[in-house]
Each structure stands twice: as structure tokens, then as C-alpha cells.
Design a protein around this motif. Structure first.
Motif, PDB file in Angstrom:
ATOM      1  N   PRO A 232      37.708  45.393  37.470  1.00  0.00           N
ATOM      2  CA  PRO A 232      37.145  45.109  36.340  1.00  0.00           C
ATOM      3  C   PRO A 232      38.258  44.590  35.186  1.00  0.00           C
ATOM      4  CG  PRO A 232      37.606  47.423  36.752  1.00  0.00           C
ATOM      5  CD  PRO A 232      37.775  46.808  38.020  1.00  0.00           C
ATOM      6  N   ASP A 233      39.606  44.701  35.482  1.00  0.00           N
ATOM      7  CA  ASP A 233      40.560  44.140  34.736  1.00  0.00           C
ATOM      8  C   ASP A 233      40.985  42.714  34.911  1.00  0.00           C
ATOM      9  OD1 ASP A 233      40.823  46.691  33.480  1.00  0.00           O
ATOM     10  OD2 ASP A 233      42.114  47.559  34.891  1.00  0.00           O
ATOM     11  N   VAL A 234      40.291  42.138  35.775  1.00  0.00           N
ATOM     12  CA  VAL A 234      41.094  40.570  36.217  1.00  0.00           C
ATOM     13  C   VAL A 234      39.679  39.790  35.787  1.00  0.00           C
ATOM     14  CG1 VAL A 234      41.108  39.098  38.164  1.00  0.00           C
ATOM     15  CG2 VAL A 234      42.032  41.447  38.445  1.00  0.00           C
ATOM     16  N   PRO A 235      40.187  38.817  34.698  1.00  0.00           N
ATOM     17  CA  PRO A 235      39.416  38.097  33.899  1.00  0.00           C
ATOM     18  C   PRO A 235      38.626  37.070  35.028  1.00  0.00           C
ATOM     19  CG  PRO A 235      41.607  37.176  33.689  1.00  0.00           C
ATOM     20  CD  PRO A 235      41.536  38.460  34.327  1.00  0.00           C
ATOM     21  N   THR A 236      37.627  36.456  34.690  1.00  0.00           N
ATOM     22  CA  THR A 236      36.825  35.207  35.302  1.00  0.00           C
ATOM     23  C   THR A 236      37.619  34.023  34.833  1.00  0.00           C
ATOM     24  OG1 THR A 236      35.334  34.471  33.562  1.00  0.00           O
ATOM     25  CG2 THR A 236      34.813  36.424  35.059  1.00  0.00           C
ATOM     26  N   MET A 237      37.489  33.016  35.678  1.00  0.00           N
ATOM     27  CA  MET A 237      38.201  31.734  35.257  1.00  0.00           C
ATOM     28  C   MET A 237      37.592  31.179  34.079  1.00  0.00           C
ATOM     29  SD  MET A 237      40.725  30.795  37.386  1.00  0.00           S
ATOM     30  CE  MET A 237      40.688  28.977  37.251  1.00  0.00           C
ATOM     31  N   GLU A 238      36.267  31.287  33.989  1.00  0.00           N
ATOM     32  CA  GLU A 238      35.508  30.836  32.697  1.00  0.00           C
ATOM     33  C   GLU A 238      35.992  31.590  31.518  1.00  0.00           C
ATOM     34  OE1 GLU A 238      31.442  28.549  33.312  1.00  0.00           O
ATOM     35  OE2 GLU A 238      31.121  30.715  33.181  1.00  0.00           O
ATOM     36  N   GLU A 239      36.432  32.803  31.643  1.00  0.00           N
ATOM     37  CA  GLU A 239      37.096  33.428  30.394  1.00  0.00           C
ATOM     38  C   GLU A 239      38.071  33.040  30.114  1.00  0.00           C
ATOM     39  OE1 GLU A 239      36.801  38.057  30.310  1.00  0.00           O
ATOM     40  OE2 GLU A 239      36.041  37.668  32.314  1.00  0.00           O
ATOM     41  N   LEU A 240      39.091  32.465  31.037  1.00  0.00           N
ATOM     42  CA  LEU A 240      40.231  31.804  30.905  1.00  0.00           C
ATOM     43  C   LEU A 240      40.096  30.364  30.089  1.00  0.00           C
ATOM     44  CD1 LEU A 240      42.208  33.178  33.805  1.00  0.00           C
ATOM     45  CD2 LEU A 240      42.236  34.089  31.437  1.00  0.00           C
ATOM     46  N   GLY A 241      38.687  29.798  29.903  1.00  0.00           N
ATOM     47  CA  GLY A 241      38.686  28.642  29.463  1.00  0.00           C
ATOM     48  C   GLY A 241      38.195  27.579  30.381  1.00  0.00           C
ATOM     49  N   TYR A 242      38.311  27.723  31.510  1.00  0.00           N
ATOM     50  CA  TYR A 242      37.999  26.954  32.763  1.00  0.00           C
ATOM     51  C   TYR A 242      36.250  26.672  32.740  1.00  0.00           C
ATOM     52  CZ  TYR A 242      42.800  27.007  33.752  1.00  0.00           C
ATOM     53  OH  TYR A 242      44.333  26.809  33.708  1.00  0.00           O
ATOM     54  N   LYS A 243      35.686  26.195  31.924  1.00  0.00           N
ATOM     55  CA  LYS A 243      34.183  26.392  31.804  1.00  0.00           C
ATOM     56  C   LYS A 243      33.764  25.586  33.102  1.00  0.00           C
ATOM     57  CE  LYS A 243      34.187  28.385  28.212  1.00  0.00           C
ATOM     58  NZ  LYS A 243      33.750  29.653  27.927  1.00  0.00           N
ATOM     59  N   GLY A 244      32.495  26.385  33.724  1.00  0.00           N
ATOM     60  CA  GLY A 244      31.915  25.645  34.886  1.00  0.00           C
ATOM     61  C   GLY A 244      32.845  25.949  36.120  1.00  0.00           C
TER      62      GLY A 244
END
Length: 322
Positions: A232-244
Motif C-alpha cells: 500500500p505504500d508503493v505508488p503507481t507509475m501513473e501517480e509518479l507522472g507516467y500517464k498511461g
């Protein structure tokens, strides 16, 4: 009586001319074979065996798993789709053999849209971007910056695997020269990640999770639409700005094209009911798989979308099977 006998004769003739109707109504009357085109022990094998047991109970017949690996799934898939289209041979259809391979191989041995009848989407997973803690890398941003000099390598379980395509998508989005190092499976890649021979690895959550939990590798991001319940503490790539940047390895059931619709419907219903079993759902979720289910038509749409998505990346990155 004459009319009655005439009616019986007409019915007998109809049954003789339409054997698929009666066989579909009776299906299944003997064990079913499920060809799994990957080696034993992996995530796909785990999902197949779990679902074979649960759906087999609903069908009142055994579903016998037969592992037939080779050519990243092409050998087993080709054998499955060339089997009689009667419902007694089904196979594991996944992101590799039913989405990526038709674009990766000039001749995979089957035509995805001509030879495969979709049955049901069983579940989806995610990949996790991990690094060896000794690298001192704590974020995707740091990984990208460190990669600009060409000194960062990432592993995969083979050319065209979802963990390979994850790295290629990151390269496409950032322009960094990440070095791809393919292995024959996730196990050897994890061994070299732990040993420092490679610095990063986008592995499937089920196989990398124990090493994250034991702090032997560090998780930087996940490739799902949402964060993982296990991380739960690991962000998604999209959250980090990598849309798609969404890569969700998936597992489904396919059958040879031409399998009677009533048989497909019976199989679909059995697997859907199996997915509702609390014990089955827990086992899948514990392994990092999100149970899905749904209609055969929905799986067909999913296969088309995934085929097109990965075909575009394979073409853009000029990826070929070696």
C-alpha cells in the motif's frame, strides 16, 4: 400414430444433422484437458491448477492440467487450438501467448483472432519495479537519472515478457538507455538482482513479493491502475507522472475456435462460479492476483485491446524475438 412416427423421424434426422446441439447439452461427459503453455511452478501454472480444481467441481468432471512450455507459450497454444473444437481441450491464455506473441513472432504457429475462442478472464496482476538496495536508488526519478549514462541494466524473464515490455515502456517514455538483460524465467533474474549483476527488475508481484517483504530488494513503483493491497505504500507509475504506464499481466481461459457456443457458455459459467468461492478468491489474492470473471465477449474485447497496445510498443521499440 403416423404423425407421431413422422415427428420422431424428423427429430432423429435433426439430431443426426446437428450433433453439436446434443453434445453441448450433455457436456461434459468425460475429463477435460487444460494445456498450460508455461513450466510448472510459475504464476500462470498456479492460477491454472487452482481454477481447474474449482471449475472441475462445478462441471462434475476432472480438468487435467498438462504443462506444455516452449517458445514463450507458442508451442502449447498451437497444440491447443489445433485440438478438436469440442470443449474437451482448453488452455491458459495470457498476456504473453494471447497478446504479445502474435506481434513479436513472424509465425507463432497460430492466428490469434482466427484460431482462439475466448472463454473467461480469470484475473489480473501487476508488475513491481524493484532495485537492489545496494544501488542507493530510492525512487523512479533517481533510477531514471542514474540510467542516463547507460550504466543501469534491468532483467526480464525473457524477450516479450511483461517485465521486458515494462522496461521498454519506461525507455520509450524517458529516452534513457536502460540495458535489457533477458533470462530464462524470473528465478534467475531475481538471483542476479540480489547478487548485483543487474540493478533493476519489473517483476510480477507474486514472485517478487517475498523478496520485497524481506527487504532484499526495494520496491519503487507498481504498474497497476491502483496500488497493490500487498504494497500500500508503493505508488503507481501513473501517480509518479507516467500517464498511461499501466501493465497488468492477466490470466484467462481459451478454447479452439469453433467450439460450440453452448459449450463455451457452460465453461464460462463453471469458471465464474469457481471464482466466487471464498477460498479460491483468497488463494488468488494472496498470490497477488485480482479475481475477475465476466463474459467470453468481454475477454475477446480485452484480448483485442491488449494485442493492439503491445503491438504498437513492439513496433515502436523494434523488438523482435531472438
Amino acid at each position: 400414430m403416423r404423425r407421431f412416427l413422422s415427428g420422431l423421424a424428423a427429430l432423429a434426422l435433426a439430431c443426426a444433422l446437428s450433433p453439436g446441439i446434443s453434445s453441448a447439452q450433455e457436456f461434459p461427459t468425460r475429463p477435460i484437458k487444460m494445456i498450460v503453455p508455461v513450466p510448472p511452478g510459475g504464476t500462470g501454472d498456479l492460477v491454472s491448477r487452482l481454477m481447474a480444481t474449482s471449475a472441475g467441481k462445478d462441471l462434475n468432471q476432472s480438468i487435467v492440467v498438462e504443462n506444455r512450455p516452449g517458445a514463450t507459450g507458442n508451442i502449447g497454444t498451437a497444440a491447443a487450438v489445433k485440438s478438436p473444437a469440442d470443449g474437451y481441450t482448453i488452455f491458459l491464455c495470457s498476456i504473453g501467448n494471447c497478446a504479445v506473441n502474435p506481434s513479436l513472432y513472424a509465425n507463432p504457429g497460430f492466428d490469434l483472432f482466427r484460431d482462439v475462442a475466448p472463454v473467461i478472464l480469470l484475473g489480473t496482476s501487476i508488475n513491481v519495479l524493484t532495485v537492489n538496495p545496494a544501488t542507493g536508488i530510492h525512487s523512479v526519478k533517481e533510477l531514471v537519472e542514474r540510467s542516463r549514462d547507460g550504466q543501469i541494466s534491468y532483467g526480464s524473464s525473457g524477450v516479450g515478457a511483461s517485465n521486458h515490455l515494462s522496461g521498454e515502456l519506461l525507455k520509450k517514455m524517458t529516452g534513457v538507455p536502460l540495458l535489457h538483460v533477458p533470462y530464462k524465467g524470473s528465478g534467475p533474474a531475481i538471483t542476479d538482482l540480489l547478487g548485483g549483476q543487474i540493478q533493476a527488475f519489473f517483476d510480477n508481484e507474486p514472485s517478487i513479493l517475498p523478496f520485497i517483504k524481506s527487504a532484499k530488494v526495494k520496491a519503487l513503483a507498481v504498474t497497476g491502475r491502483q496500488r497493490s493491497a500487498n504494497l500500500p505504500d508503493v505508488p503507481t507509475m501513473e501517480e509518479l507522472g507516467y500517464k498511461g504506464f499501466v501493465i497488468e499481466p492477466w490470466y484467462a481461459i481459451g478454447a479452439p475456435a469453433g467450439t460450440p457456443p453452448a459449450v463455451i457458455a457452460r465453461l464460462n459459467a463453471a469458471f465464474n462460479r469457481g471464482l466466487q468461492d471464498p477460498a479460491v478468491r483468497k488463494a488468488l489474492q494472496d498470490a497477488g492476483i485480482t479475481p475477475t470473471g465476466g463474459t467470453s465477449a468481454a475477454l475477446g474485447q480485452h484480448i483485442r485491446a491488449e494485442h493492439d497496445k503491445w503491438g504498437e510498443l513492439i513496433k515502436a521499440q523494434k523488438i523482435t524475438a531472438e
